[in-house]
Design a protein around this motif. Structure first.
Motif, PDB file in Angstrom:
ATOM      1  N   ALA A 146     108.827-107.664 -31.027  1.00 46.03           N
ATOM      2  CA  ALA A 146     108.798-108.210 -29.666  1.00 46.03           C
ATOM      3  C   ALA A 146     110.170-108.758 -29.288  1.00 46.03           C
ATOM      4  CB  ALA A 146     107.740-109.299 -29.552  1.00 46.03           C
ATOM      5  N   GLN A 147     110.841-109.371 -30.253  1.00 46.97           N
ATOM      6  CA  GLN A 147     112.167-109.934 -29.986  1.00 46.97           C
ATOM      7  C   GLN A 147     113.254-108.876 -29.989  1.00 46.97           C
ATOM      8  OE1 GLN A 147     112.525-112.952 -33.020  1.00 46.97           O
ATOM      9  NE2 GLN A 147     111.356-114.458 -31.854  1.00 46.97           N
ATOM     10  N   LEU A 148     113.146-107.902 -30.900  1.00 43.18           N
ATOM     11  CA  LEU A 148     114.189-106.884 -31.019  1.00 43.18           C
ATOM     12  C   LEU A 148     114.075-105.811 -29.947  1.00 43.18           C
ATOM     13  CD1 LEU A 148     114.166-106.296 -34.900  1.00 43.18           C
ATOM     14  CD2 LEU A 148     115.680-107.770 -33.586  1.00 43.18           C
ATOM     15  N   GLY A 149     112.865-105.562 -29.459  1.00 42.04           N
ATOM     16  CA  GLY A 149     112.668-104.490 -28.492  1.00 42.04           C
ATOM     17  C   GLY A 149     112.676-103.113 -29.118  1.00 42.04           C
ATOM     18  N   ALA A 150     112.447-103.014 -30.427  1.00 42.25           N
ATOM     19  CA  ALA A 150     112.474-101.727 -31.130  1.00 42.25           C
ATOM     20  C   ALA A 150     111.152-101.001 -30.897  1.00 42.25           C
ATOM     21  CB  ALA A 150     112.723-101.946 -32.618  1.00 42.25           C
ATOM     22  N   GLY A 151     111.040-100.331 -29.758  1.00 43.97           N
ATOM     23  CA  GLY A 151     109.759 -99.786 -29.316  1.00 43.97           C
ATOM     24  C   GLY A 151     109.126 -98.782 -30.243  1.00 43.97           C
ATOM     25  N   ASP A 152     109.938 -97.833 -30.788  1.00 41.53           N
ATOM     26  CA  ASP A 152     109.314 -96.803 -31.621  1.00 41.53           C
ATOM     27  C   ASP A 152     108.824 -97.389 -32.941  1.00 41.53           C
ATOM     28  OD1 ASP A 152     112.056 -97.120 -32.321  1.00 41.53           O
ATOM     29  OD2 ASP A 152     111.970 -95.249 -33.461  1.00 41.53           O
ATOM     30  N   LEU A 153     109.482 -98.446 -33.443  1.00 47.42           N
ATOM     31  CA  LEU A 153     109.008 -99.097 -34.664  1.00 47.42           C
ATOM     32  C   LEU A 153     107.743 -99.907 -34.399  1.00 47.42           C
ATOM     33  CD1 LEU A 153     112.346-100.288 -36.301  1.00 47.42           C
ATOM     34  CD2 LEU A 153     111.101 -98.155 -36.654  1.00 47.42           C
ATOM     35  N   ALA A 154     107.531-100.295 -33.122  1.00 46.17           N
ATOM     36  CA  ALA A 154     106.304-101.020 -32.776  1.00 46.17           C
ATOM     37  C   ALA A 154     105.077-100.166 -33.049  1.00 46.17           C
ATOM     38  CB  ALA A 154     106.338-101.447 -31.311  1.00 46.17           C
ATOM     39  N   VAL A 155     105.210 -98.844 -32.962  1.00 44.64           N
ATOM     40  CA  VAL A 155     104.099 -97.944 -33.289  1.00 44.64           C
ATOM     41  C   VAL A 155     103.653 -98.184 -34.734  1.00 44.64           C
ATOM     42  CG1 VAL A 155     103.427 -95.523 -33.563  1.00 44.64           C
ATOM     43  CG2 VAL A 155     104.828 -96.212 -31.610  1.00 44.64           C
ATOM     44  N   TRP A 156     104.636 -98.279 -35.646  1.00 43.75           N
ATOM     45  CA  TRP A 156     104.316 -98.533 -37.057  1.00 43.75           C
ATOM     46  C   TRP A 156     103.686 -99.908 -37.238  1.00 43.75           C
ATOM     47  CZ3 TRP A 156     109.323 -96.860 -40.153  1.00 43.75           C
ATOM     48  CH2 TRP A 156     109.507 -95.490 -39.994  1.00 43.75           C
ATOM     49  N   VAL A 157     104.259-100.908 -36.565  1.00 44.26           N
ATOM     50  CA  VAL A 157     103.788-102.284 -36.757  1.00 44.26           C
ATOM     51  C   VAL A 157     102.348-102.423 -36.277  1.00 44.26           C
ATOM     52  CG1 VAL A 157     104.170-104.686 -36.125  1.00 44.26           C
ATOM     53  CG2 VAL A 157     106.123-103.214 -36.616  1.00 44.26           C
ATOM     54  N   HIS A 158     102.037-101.839 -35.115  1.00 42.64           N
ATOM     55  CA  HIS A 158     100.667-101.910 -34.605  1.00 42.64           C
ATOM     56  C   HIS A 158      99.694-101.201 -35.543  1.00 42.64           C
ATOM     57  CE1 HIS A 158     102.339-102.507 -30.271  1.00 42.64           C
ATOM     58  NE2 HIS A 158     102.369-103.607 -30.979  1.00 42.64           N
ATOM     59  N   TYR A 159     100.126-100.070 -36.094  1.00 37.30           N
ATOM     60  CA  TYR A 159      99.283 -99.354 -37.053  1.00 37.30           C
ATOM     61  C   TYR A 159      99.022-100.218 -38.288  1.00 37.30           C
ATOM     62  CZ  TYR A 159      98.267 -96.208 -40.949  1.00 37.30           C
ATOM     63  OH  TYR A 159      97.727 -95.631 -42.066  1.00 37.30           O
ATOM     64  N   ALA A 160     100.104-100.805 -38.839  1.00 32.38           N
ATOM     65  CA  ALA A 160      99.952-101.604 -40.054  1.00 32.38           C
ATOM     66  C   ALA A 160      99.052-102.817 -39.799  1.00 32.38           C
ATOM     67  CB  ALA A 160     101.326-102.063 -40.561  1.00 32.38           C
ATOM     68  N   HIS A 161      99.231-103.465 -38.643  1.00 32.87           N
ATOM     69  CA  HIS A 161      98.409-104.635 -38.346  1.00 32.87           C
ATOM     70  C   HIS A 161      96.940-104.233 -38.168  1.00 32.87           C
ATOM     71  CE1 HIS A 161      97.852-108.792 -37.373  1.00 32.87           C
ATOM     72  NE2 HIS A 161      97.368-108.541 -36.170  1.00 32.87           N
ATOM     73  N   GLY A 162      96.722-103.097 -37.526  1.00 28.45           N
ATOM     74  CA  GLY A 162      95.350-102.598 -37.390  1.00 28.45           C
ATOM     75  C   GLY A 162      94.723-102.312 -38.739  1.00 28.45           C
ATOM     76  N   ARG A 163      95.498-101.742 -39.663  1.00 30.72           N
ATOM     77  CA  ARG A 163      94.982-101.470 -41.011  1.00 30.72           C
ATOM     78  C   ARG A 163      94.608-102.761 -41.735  1.00 30.72           C
ATOM     79  NH1 ARG A 163      96.737 -97.326 -44.012  1.00 30.72           N
ATOM     80  NH2 ARG A 163      95.331 -98.247 -45.547  1.00 30.72           N
ATOM     81  N   VAL A 164      95.448-103.799 -41.561  1.00 33.60           N
ATOM     82  CA  VAL A 164      95.155-105.080 -42.196  1.00 33.60           C
ATOM     83  C   VAL A 164      93.851-105.662 -41.649  1.00 33.60           C
ATOM     84  CG1 VAL A 164      95.922-107.478 -42.396  1.00 33.60           C
ATOM     85  CG2 VAL A 164      97.547-105.618 -42.773  1.00 33.60           C
ATOM     86  N   LEU A 165      93.685-105.641 -40.329  1.00 29.85           N
ATOM     87  CA  LEU A 165      92.464-106.167 -39.715  1.00 29.85           C
ATOM     88  C   LEU A 165      91.243-105.350 -40.136  1.00 29.85           C
ATOM     89  CD1 LEU A 165      93.860-106.857 -36.136  1.00 29.85           C
ATOM     90  CD2 LEU A 165      93.255-108.563 -37.860  1.00 29.85           C
ATOM     91  N   GLU A 166      91.420-104.038 -40.225  1.00 29.14           N
ATOM     92  CA  GLU A 166      90.337-103.152 -40.651  1.00 29.14           C
ATOM     93  C   GLU A 166      89.890-103.514 -42.068  1.00 29.14           C
ATOM     94  OE1 GLU A 166      89.934 -98.504 -39.663  1.00 29.14           O
ATOM     95  OE2 GLU A 166      91.357 -98.955 -41.260  1.00 29.14           O
TER      96      GLU A 166
END
Length: 714
Positions: free
Chosen positions: A626-646
């Motif tokens: 969110a701070q860096l604005g690295a949009g394409d890496l946000a795809v990975w981060v959202h996936y990883a966070h979803g996996r953790v919640l799952e």
């Protein structure tokens, strides 16, 4: 009448367009037309009469309204106006009003929409109408138009379109000659374009409008004007009979311009001066070392320094030894030379020598990862360079600052700075410095996730270095371009670029650049899920890193080896690699790799059953992207966070985060200039997001997915 599309223009000359015909309503009706067009829902007849005939009695106002309605309908029969005994309105379904278009475009707040809004602002709202209600609307629209023009000027400047930025600033000044914001934007453009006279004229007009003097202008305006005046007095090419000092400066400036023939001419004049005893052989050797470094002829620079072992140990010589050591990656030696040179320059009270020493020190500190110290040294150098009128040194300091801002993850700030640095270097003919700024700007755009924009900048940078015949810089540009194209799912082109980078670097004997090229090649293989060939590329990169003791390459290798280990299912090894890399980067305050390391750490810990630690990692990763604005890496981060919640049994929130990832995927595909289907198959983690999102029932998942779990995704 109901089927006719009518366009009402109220900004500037009042016009009504119906099916290609332009009609001019009578001036007396402009106020009525504006009132109706700006509120197409309509009015109660008595209220409308009050607005178009303020101050008149009720009966007189109604008679005037009836007369104006008749005149307007007679002049523009196609105007979709409905007149009833109690209500008057325009048919909004068949009406387009330029003011409403401008407001809608401005609300979207994108550069493209703001440009379109700016194009529609032809002038003030109904300038010939003095009705109080219309005057209020005119002031409201004027404020909006000025905000749009200021944003357009800033966005154009941010893209390096300085002449167009100047046009927008001029529009602002034309509508508000006393606007300090508009004057600042105008002066920034004039500085890049080298227009001193026009800048002076703009300040004079502002003074007249404000009833003020230049001395009372805001500090930023005074500083810009002073910089423009200093830079307008930059030295020209010396005459043949000029003093050797002028030719020494010309040799250095020619290097910054990428002017090989000009630099050779300056060296020839200095050799002649040396033969006549006007300068020493040691002073000539300094200029020759500079030229060798500018041309990337590092063995020649080594030989020249070796030939001058018995030369007096001057500040200038120490700085050249520092630059050569830095080129070879000998950072401790470079630091010692730069520090000693700066101390001696201070003791000798020689400001220009201090300037050169500060620039050398800033470059070394940047290479050592001492970012805050590098920024401090660059700021001091810039202050001296501004006083001395040395634009080349000002730009070098700006480059250090932009590079450090990017390393600290402040990509937007870096991009903003580098756009202006590049434009000023180009406008002043400093081609080598322009290329450096172009390269750093491309990197910043890539890290922001602006992959299509970064692609274009990388292509410019590669061609720029090719024209200047600087193969090492071209090799580095090819390697960075390969990285960008891999992130944009263009694997075949990325392979070609990585191979070209390694070929150029090896041919030039640049081991460090060759190592980074191998790293890029391994990254492309990782994105394809081919860990075997990725490891081979990483082994080649490690060999190069060992030759030049390149710690930054070693750390980057640890990040990518951790990624590869995770894809092979070796979670403990993955965790060990990224942990060591993270310690190294955090010591240097370098954050650009942090989201990747946190994602790999989270997924590895998840496989090791460390659910809480995995969640801590993904939550920090969310904050970082969110701070860096690295949009394409946000795809990975959202996936990883979803996996953790799952894994924690929170399927509902996991689905939400997978959905965020899919939304980001579509946005990044657009930013990369590729289809969502193509971007969706970019790498194992992005493919894993598609599988997880499909299983969770997320909408809008791109149709093209590999079947089953992607390699390395549990």
């Amino acid at each position: 009448m109901g089927s006719v599309n009518v366009r009402v223009r109220l900004l500037g000359p009042v016009r009504v367009e119906t099916d290609g015909r332009v009609q001019e309503p009578p001036p007396r009706t402009h106020g009525l037309l504006a009132v109706l067009a700006l509120e197409p829902g309509g009015y109660e007849r008595g209220r409308l009469a009050e607005l178009v005939a303020p101050g008149a009695g009720s009966s007189a106002a109604r008679r005037r309204l009836s007369r104006l309605l008749w005149l307007l309908r007679d002049a523009v029969p196609a105007l979709p106006v409905t007149v009833g005994p109690r209500w008057v309105a325009l048919d909004a379904d068949h009406l387009t009003v330029d003011v409403a278009e401008v407001e809608e475009l401005a609300a979207s707040d994108t550069p493209q929409a703001l440009e379109a809004a700016f194009e529609r602002v032809g002038g003030p709202l109904c300038p010939d109408v003095d009705l109080p209600w219309v005057s209020e609307q005119r002031e409201r629209v004027r404020t909006l138009a000025e905000r749009i023009a200021a944003r357009v000027a800033e966005d154009r400047a941010g893209r390096g379109e300085m002449a167009a930025a100047r046009d927008a600033a001029d529009w602002l000044l034309a509508h508000d000659p006393g606007s300090t914001t508009a004057l600042e934007l105008r002066l920034r453009a004039d500085r890049v374009l080298g227009r001193r006279q026009e800048a002076d004229e703009a300040v004079a007009a502002w003074e007249q409008a404000q009833g003020a003097t230049e001395a009372s202008a805001p500090p930023v305006v005074r500083d810009l004007l002073a910089a423009i005046r200093r830079e307008a007095t930059m030295p020209e090419v010396p005459r043949e009979d000029a003093a050797p000092e002028e030719w020494q400066l010309e040799a250095r400036l020619a290097g910054a311009r990428g002017d090989t023939s000009g630099q050779r001419r300056a060296l020839a004049m200095l050799r002649n001066a040396s033969s006549l005893g006007r300068i020493t052989r040691a002073e000539l050797r300094i200029a020759e070392v500079d030229a060798a470094l500018d041309r990337e002829e590092y063995p020649l620079a080594d030989r020249l320094l070796a030939m001058g072992r018995d030369d007096p140990d001057t500040v200038a010589l120490q700085i050249r030894r520092c630059r050569v050591a830095l080129a070879h990656g000998a950072l401790d030696q470079a630091m010692e030379e730069a520090s000693d040179a700066l101390l001696r320059a201070y003791c000798d009270r020689r400001e220009l020598a201090r300037l050169e020493a500060l620039l050398a020190l800033a470059a070394v500190m940047s290479a050592r990862g001492e970012g805050r110290e590098a920024l401090g040294a660059a700021a001091q150098a810039q202050e001296i360079a501004e006083r001395a009128g040395r634009l080349d040194a000002v730009l070098e300091a700006d480059l250090v600052a932009g590079r450090e801002e990017a390393r600290q993850g402040r990509f937007k700030a870096a991009a903003t700075r580098l756009v202006e640095t590049r434009a000023r270097a180009a406008g002043s003919g400093f081609a080598r410095l322009e290329g450096e700024a172009l390269h750093e700007l491309a990197r910043a755009r890539c890290r922001l996730g602006e992959l299509d924009a970064a692609d274009g900048l990388h292509r410019e940078a590669r061609e720029h270095w090719r024209r200047l015949s600087l193969p090492v810089r071209e090799a580095v540009a090819c390697g960075e371009h390969a990285h960008t194209r891999a992130r944009a799912a263009q694997h075949e082109e990325a392979h070609e670029l990585a191979e070209r980078s390694e070929e150029l670097a090896t041919g030039a004997g640049a081991s460090s650049a060759a190592g980074w090229a191998c790293l890029s090649s391994g990254l492309v293989r990782l994105f394809e899920g081919d860990t075997e060939h990725a490891d081979r590329a990483f082994a080649r990169a490690e060999a190069h890193a060992g030759k030049d003791a390149d710690d930054s390459l070693t750390a980057a290798l640890a990040v990518h080896r951790g990624f590869a280990a995770y894809l092979r299912g070796e979670s403990s090894s993955a965790l060990a690699e990224v942990t060591s890399a993270r310690e190294w980067y955090e010591r240097r305050d370098e954050l650009e790799q942090l989201p990747v390391m946190l994602v790999v750490e989270a997924l590895a810990r998840l496989k090791l059953g460390e659910l809480h630690a995995a969640r801590v990692a993904t939550e920090r990763a969310l904050t970082e992207v969110a701070q860096l604005g690295a949009g394409d890496l946000a795809v990975w981060v959202h996936y990883a966070h979803g996996r953790v919640l799952e894994s924690a049994g929170d399927d509902e929130n996991a689905r939400v985060w997978f959905g965020h990832g899919i939304d980001q995927l579509h946005a990044m595909a657009c930013a990369a200039g590729v289809s969502a289907e193509e971007f969706a198959t970019r790498d194992p983690l992005t493919r894993g997001l598609g599988v997880a999102a499909t299983a969770a029932g997320v909408a809008n998942v791109p149709a093209t997915w590999v079947t089953g779990r992607p390699a390395g995704v549990a």
